[in-house]
Design an enzyme around this catalytic site. Structure first.
Site, PDB file in Angstrom:
ATOM      1  CE  LYS A 287      -3.442   2.590   2.628  1.00 46.52           C
ATOM      2  NZ  LYS A 287      -4.485   2.566   3.668  1.00 46.52           N
TER       3      LYS A 287
ATOM      4  CG  HIS B  96     -11.496 -23.690 -38.902  1.00 41.61           C
ATOM      5  ND1 HIS B  96     -11.328 -22.355 -38.595  1.00 41.61           N
ATOM      6  CD2 HIS B  96     -11.478 -23.771 -40.261  1.00 41.61           C
ATOM      7  CE1 HIS B  96     -11.234 -21.653 -39.714  1.00 41.61           C
ATOM      8  NE2 HIS B  96     -11.312 -22.483 -40.747  1.00 41.61           N
TER       9      HIS B  96
ATOM     10  N   GLY C 142      -3.041 -23.447 -44.553  1.00 41.18           N
ATOM     11  CA  GLY C 142      -3.242 -22.457 -43.498  1.00 41.18           C
ATOM     12  C   GLY C 142      -3.471 -23.066 -42.136  1.00 41.18           C
TER      13      GLY C 142
ATOM     14  NE  ARG D  44     -22.024 -40.882 -32.718  1.00 40.39           N
ATOM     15  CZ  ARG D  44     -20.990 -40.193 -32.233  1.00 40.39           C
ATOM     16  NH1 ARG D  44     -19.785 -40.393 -32.741  1.00 40.39           N
ATOM     17  NH2 ARG D  44     -21.161 -39.342 -31.268  1.00 40.39           N
TER      18      ARG D  44
END
Length: 530
Positions: A137, A291, A320, A451
């Site tokens: 402080k 991603h 990329g 799925r």
């Protein structure tokens, strides 16, 4: 004001003797307590015990020793206020210009399996945090203030700053060290709160080692800002990367960037997915992520062959992408990855020739991360108005933990392909379907609501890459709710399937496997990844 008096009282005594010697050489008076005072005295340093300085003995088994006006007055008096200085003079209180304190090892104590409640409570530091907060402080302003040190790694910085400023310290350093103190005491109090609110018994003191719940009623997370990012997932979002100071070796948080552009939000998220996956393999492996999903995973004799196989899975998606290896990279591998467009390259090491090759790809972010078996203690996901917190999904299965439920038994080669497929599926977004063969992914279907759709997409991806699925192995991250998903992968060429089981229609799906004369292996464990 020059630093005239230092109070040193530390649990972590690493480096404290040479630091105190350097302070003494600079004319600083030394105050200390207990074991620290003895250590300094044994080193031949002139040190004054706090009890002698205050005129009050340590009492209550050392619980009260620094809680005294001569300590806190010396720490809290403002150096730029004449009234404060006169008050110190009136009451015979010396300024304490430098405080060196670290706290009782509470975290380390309660981490022990045999830690009793009494041991835990006795390792709650009271005087230390009080002094630290007072000194922090009063770090002051440009006119002067108290320098507070809680971390031994800062000793050399303090000495250098004192030399630069003629036995004073700069406001910039005092402010930085004060902030560090409050971060530390906040985490310290958070650890105490977590321990006390994790006690399962209403009267834990009656137990030698009280039972503790996995999740405390109060959980405090403290992170250190590592980098302000250009933006978040999208340009309209702002973002930053915070590192967990307790992060164990081997995780992404230990990365060292060797070259390339600044990491983005998506770079870091994808890099974590790639690194987490690749380090789960024992053999040389390569993982290509796009991603947040692995679009190519392979093991090989070396990094070059692993990359070659991983890239063949899905050359289009690899463009990329983020590429990670679990072995140091050589020049041949660096040349190979440099032939494609990539955002981030990760490995536990790079030889000189590899770095020379990569220098020609100046924008590629090259990260070096040490290998290690560690995993995060918790996984956290933010939801509206709260947090979802869970233990990480780090378990990996061995062959002896699997259950063959089909009439056809797997060959040794099929079993290896199944284990490989299962390991990859753990890192693919649900619903996940992964075709593999010969230590490489052949097709990956990720993140679909159905799925069956994931299975179809995985087979389409393989076809587009010119990969033959005949004789392949397939992993499904969760059970087949109907036989239709199984039929899709078998129609594509799969001859063996690994899945958790647990569906109400398991018998129907197993019967379908027998009807199609394929191997089916159950894990008893699913790997949802949302």
């Amino acid at each position: 004001m020059k630093i005239q008096t230092a109070l040193i009282s530390v649990s972590d005594k690493s480096g404290v003797v040479p630091f105190a010697q350097s302070l003494h050489q600079r004319g600083v008076r030394l105050l200390s307590t207990g074991g620290t005072a003895k250590l300094l005295a044994d080193a031949g340093l002139p040190v004054t015990e706090v009890a002698k300085h205050t005129g009050s003995p340590e009492i209550l088994d050392g619980r009260v020793k620094t809680l005294h006006p001569k300590i806190h007055g010396g720490l809290l008096a403002r150096r730029d206020t004449e009234e404060h200085m006169q008050t110190l003079k009136k009451h015979g209180i010396d300024r304490i210009d430098l405080l060196v304190v670290n706290l009782y090892p509470f975290r380390e104590t309660v981490a022990k399996a045999d830690c009793s409640f009494d041991d835990a409570v006795e390792n709650i530091d009271i005087g230390g945090p009080a002094m630290l907060r007072a000194a922090a402080k009063n770090h002051g302003n440009r006119a002067g203030g108290v320098t507070v040190v809680i971390d031994p790694t800062d000793y050399s910085r303090v000495l250098s700053d004192m030399d630069e400023h003629k036995n004073q310290t700069s406001f910039a350093l005092r402010l930085e060290l004060a902030a560090k103190v409050y971060a530390h005491t906040s985490a310290y109090d958070g650890a105490i709160a977590a321990y006390l609110t994790s006690l399962a018994d209403a009267e834990p003191a009656l137990q030698q080692t009280p039972e503790r719940e996995t999740w405390p009623r109060t959980l405090t997370l403290q992170l250190k800002r590592e980098q302000i990012l250009r933006y978040g997932e999208n340009p309209q979002q702002i973002a930053a990367f915070y590192r967990d100071p307790s992060v164990p070796t081997g995780l992404l948080g230990h990365y060292k960037q060797l070259q390339g552009k600044e990491l983005s939000y998506n770079n870091i998220a994808d890099a974590d997915a790639a690194w987490d996956c690749v380090r789960s393999f024992d053999k040389p492996a390569c993982v290509i992520v796009k991603h947040a999903n692995p679009c190519g995973v392979a093991i090989g004799e070396d990094t070059y062959r692993a990359y070659e196989k991983a890239f063949r899975t899905d050359p289009t998606s690899a463009f990329g992408g983020i590429i990670a290896f679990n072995r140091p990279i050589d020049a041949a591998t660096a040349e190979a990855v440099s032939s494609q467009f990539l955002e981030v390259l990760i490995a536990p090491g790079f030889d000189g020739a590899a770095l020379a090759v990569l220098q020609h790809k100046k924008n590629v972010r090259v990260l070096e991360i040490p290998m290690g078996p560690a995993h995060n203690d918790i996984d956290v996901k933010r939801v509206g108005g709260g947090w979802l917190i869970q233990t990480p999904d780090w378990q990996l299965l061995n062959e002896d933990e699997l259950r063959v439920v089909s009439k056809r038994q797997p060959t040794a080669e099929q079993m290896q392909d199944l284990l490989f497929a299962w390991r990859v599926a753990k890192f693919v977004k649900s619903n996940a379907i992964v075709f593999t063969g010969n230590g490489m992914t052949l097709g990956v279907g990720a993140g679909q609501m159905s799925r069956v759709d994931s299975a179809r997409i995985a087979s389409i991806k393989a076809e587009n890459a010119g990969l033959d699925l005949r004789g392949s192995a397939v992993a499904s991250d969760a059970f087949f709710p109907f036989r239709d998903g199984l039929d899709v992968v078998v129609d594509a060429g799969a001859t063996c399937v690994i899945q958790p089981g647990g569906s109400m229609r398991d018998a129907e799906v197993i019967a379908a496997a027998d009807e199609r004369d394929v191997v089916m292996v159950l894990t008893g464990m699913r790997h949802f990844r949302h």
